[in-house]
Design a protein around this motif. Sequence first.
Motif, PDB file in Angstrom:
ATOM      1  N   MET A   1      20.940 -13.360   1.782  1.00  0.00           N
ATOM      2  CA  MET A   1      21.637 -14.254   0.862  1.00  0.00           C
ATOM      3  C   MET A   1      21.804 -15.610   1.543  1.00  0.00           C
ATOM      4  N   HIS A  93      34.222 -11.773 -11.512  1.00  0.00           N
ATOM      5  CA  HIS A  93      35.336 -11.378 -10.657  1.00  0.00           C
ATOM      6  C   HIS A  93      36.047 -12.619 -10.105  1.00  0.00           C
ATOM      7  N   ARG A 117      34.064  -0.749  -5.097  1.00  0.00           N
ATOM      8  CA  ARG A 117      32.908  -0.926  -4.213  1.00  0.00           C
ATOM      9  C   ARG A 117      33.450  -0.997  -2.806  1.00  0.00           C
ATOM     10  N   VAL A 122      27.143  -7.422   1.746  1.00  0.00           N
ATOM     11  CA  VAL A 122      26.701  -7.629   0.367  1.00  0.00           C
ATOM     12  C   VAL A 122      25.206  -7.338   0.265  1.00  0.00           C
ATOM     13  N   LYS A 123      24.758  -6.754  -0.818  1.00  0.00           N
ATOM     14  CA  LYS A 123      23.325  -6.456  -0.975  1.00  0.00           C
ATOM     15  C   LYS A 123      22.512  -7.750  -0.860  1.00  0.00           C
ATOM     16  N   ILE A 129      31.874  -7.533   1.928  1.00  0.00           N
ATOM     17  CA  ILE A 129      32.675  -7.652   0.701  1.00  0.00           C
ATOM     18  C   ILE A 129      33.149  -6.266   0.265  1.00  0.00           C
ATOM     19  N   PHE A 131      35.039  -4.562  -3.682  1.00  0.00           N
ATOM     20  CA  PHE A 131      35.565  -4.874  -5.011  1.00  0.00           C
ATOM     21  C   PHE A 131      36.749  -3.955  -5.316  1.00  0.00           C
ATOM     22  N   GLU A 141      36.966  -9.493  -5.871  1.00  0.00           N
ATOM     23  CA  GLU A 141      36.109  -9.296  -4.699  1.00  0.00           C
ATOM     24  C   GLU A 141      36.903  -9.697  -3.467  1.00  0.00           C
ATOM     25  N   ILE A 143      36.352 -10.931   0.253  1.00  0.00           N
ATOM     26  CA  ILE A 143      35.254 -11.485   1.066  1.00  0.00           C
ATOM     27  C   ILE A 143      35.759 -11.713   2.481  1.00  0.00           C
ATOM     28  N   GLN A 154      37.311 -17.983  -5.208  1.00  0.00           N
ATOM     29  CA  GLN A 154      36.178 -18.059  -6.157  1.00  0.00           C
ATOM     30  C   GLN A 154      36.530 -17.404  -7.472  1.00  0.00           C
ATOM     31  N   MET A 156      33.988 -15.853 -10.420  1.00  0.00           N
ATOM     32  CA  MET A 156      32.574 -15.626 -10.775  1.00  0.00           C
ATOM     33  C   MET A 156      32.455 -15.365 -12.269  1.00  0.00           C
ATOM     34  N   ARG A 158      29.525 -15.007 -15.476  1.00  0.00           N
ATOM     35  CA  ARG A 158      28.112 -14.811 -15.749  1.00  0.00           C
ATOM     36  C   ARG A 158      27.673 -15.814 -16.813  1.00  0.00           C
ATOM     37  N   LEU A 183      19.807 -14.172  -6.371  1.00  0.00           N
ATOM     38  CA  LEU A 183      20.649 -13.895  -7.534  1.00  0.00           C
ATOM     39  C   LEU A 183      20.760 -15.090  -8.448  1.00  0.00           C
ATOM     40  N   GLN A 198      31.773 -19.651  -9.088  1.00  0.00           N
ATOM     41  CA  GLN A 198      30.544 -18.960  -8.718  1.00  0.00           C
ATOM     42  C   GLN A 198      29.867 -18.531 -10.000  1.00  0.00           C
ATOM     43  N   THR A 202      21.837 -13.242 -13.859  1.00  0.00           N
ATOM     44  CA  THR A 202      21.001 -12.176 -13.314  1.00  0.00           C
ATOM     45  C   THR A 202      19.554 -12.411 -13.698  1.00  0.00           C
TER      46      THR A 202
HETATM   47  C1  LIG Z   1      28.702 -14.451  -3.095  1.00  0.00           C
HETATM   48  C2  LIG Z   1      29.633 -13.299  -3.406  1.00  0.00           C
HETATM   49  O1  LIG Z   1      30.874 -13.843  -3.787  1.00  0.00           O
HETATM   50  C3  LIG Z   1      29.129 -12.459  -4.545  1.00  0.00           C
HETATM   51  O2  LIG Z   1      29.834 -12.238  -5.506  1.00  0.00           O
HETATM   52  S1  LIG Z   1      27.547 -11.786  -4.422  1.00  0.00           S
HETATM   53  C4  LIG Z   1      27.929 -10.112  -4.992  1.00  0.00           C
HETATM   54  C5  LIG Z   1      26.777  -9.565  -5.798  1.00  0.00           C
HETATM   55  N1  LIG Z   1      26.655 -10.252  -7.073  1.00  0.00           N
HETATM   56  C6  LIG Z   1      25.687  -9.935  -7.945  1.00  0.00           C
HETATM   57  O3  LIG Z   1      24.874  -9.042  -7.710  1.00  0.00           O
HETATM   58  C7  LIG Z   1      25.650 -10.791  -9.220  1.00  0.00           C
HETATM   59  C8  LIG Z   1      24.596 -10.294 -10.202  1.00  0.00           C
HETATM   60  C9  LIG Z   1      25.000  -8.963 -10.891  1.00  0.00           C
HETATM   61  N2  LIG Z   1      23.882  -8.506 -11.691  1.00  0.00           N
HETATM   62  C10 LIG Z   1      26.197  -9.221 -11.814  1.00  0.00           C
HETATM   63  O4  LIG Z   1      25.959  -9.591 -12.967  1.00  0.00           O
HETATM   64  O5  LIG Z   1      27.343  -9.058 -11.345  1.00  0.00           O
HETATM   65  C11 LIG Z   1      27.081  -8.112  -6.031  1.00  0.00           C
HETATM   66  O6  LIG Z   1      27.790  -7.746  -6.951  1.00  0.00           O
HETATM   67  N3  LIG Z   1      26.502  -7.288  -5.130  1.00  0.00           N
HETATM   68  C12 LIG Z   1      26.722  -5.866  -5.208  1.00  0.00           C
HETATM   69  C13 LIG Z   1      26.865  -5.319  -3.811  1.00  0.00           C
HETATM   70  O7  LIG Z   1      27.193  -4.121  -3.728  1.00  0.00           O
HETATM   71  O8  LIG Z   1      26.646  -6.058  -2.835  1.00  0.00           O
END
Ligand SMILES: C[C@@H](O)C(=O)SC[C@H](NC(=O)CC[C@H](N)C(=O)O)C(=O)NCC(=O)O
Length: 205
Positions: A1, A93, A117, A122-123, A129, A131, A141, A143, A154, A156, A158, A183, A198, A202
């Motif tokens: 990332m 979030h 989560r 983070v993936k 992170i 959730f 989230e 962080i 932040q 977030m 969509r 992303l 943020q 997607t």
């Molecule tokens: C930068 C940090 O604040 C993030 O939120 S990245 C976390 C990441 N976000 C997404 O994948 C957004 C796209 C998703 N399709 C959506 O619509 O939420 C996330 O949720 N990663 C998952 C994980 O387990 O890392």
Amino acid sequence: MAEAAPVNAELLEWPKKDKRRLLHVVYRVGDLDRTIKFYTECFGMKLLRKRDVPEEKYSNAFLGYGPEESHFAVELTYNYGVSSYDIGTGFGHFAIATQDVYKMVEEIKAKGGTVTREPGPVKGGTTVIAFVKDPDGYIFELIQRGATPEPLCQVMLRVGDLERAIKFYEKVCFLVLHIDEILLLMCFPMILFPVKMQLAATLSV
Ligand SMILES: C[C@@H](O)C(=O)SC[C@H](NC(=O)CC[C@H](N)C(=O)O)C(=O)NCC(=O)O
Ligand SMILES: [Zn+2]
């Protein structure tokens, strides 16, 4: 990332000329005292003010990590008699920065909070992170970051078209901080304080 671009001299000069900032975000909850209890006990927020507007049949509560004069706040709205809401898919979030996500998650679990989560990188990236779901289902989230004067960092949302959203938000004087190709994710630094929008679009697969 992709990591955030280093803060450059122009950005540091900006707050001296432009005093605008995001003040608060308002959303509806089904039980004001339930949410106040959760945010103060699990997130360490402070109740900043509360007001009741009986003639309009609603109550408000503002919470954050410092006075509204210098900190971002959440403004909770309780409409009399409405105990739950459909949050929808547009809201992603809120994010809270903490120096130890693992420790904060354990404390939240011990107080009965719901972790959706578990802590970990983070993936697609390295930032740790987690959730957490609040009593109405809004996602926060956590962080992992160094110490900051503004942990509520932040929001977030969509969006259906990132470029369109970027153009709109730039008109209200935000600056792109970084774009993450994985992303198509973009964060906007707030002019005065480290609160960012943020936006996540997607990738259509
Ligand atoms: C930068 C940090 O604040 C993030 O939120 S990245 C976390 C990441 N976000 C997404 O994948 C957004 C796209 C998703 N399709 C959506 O619509 O939420 C996330 O949720 N990663 C998952 C994980 O387990 O890392
Ligand atoms: Zn996020």
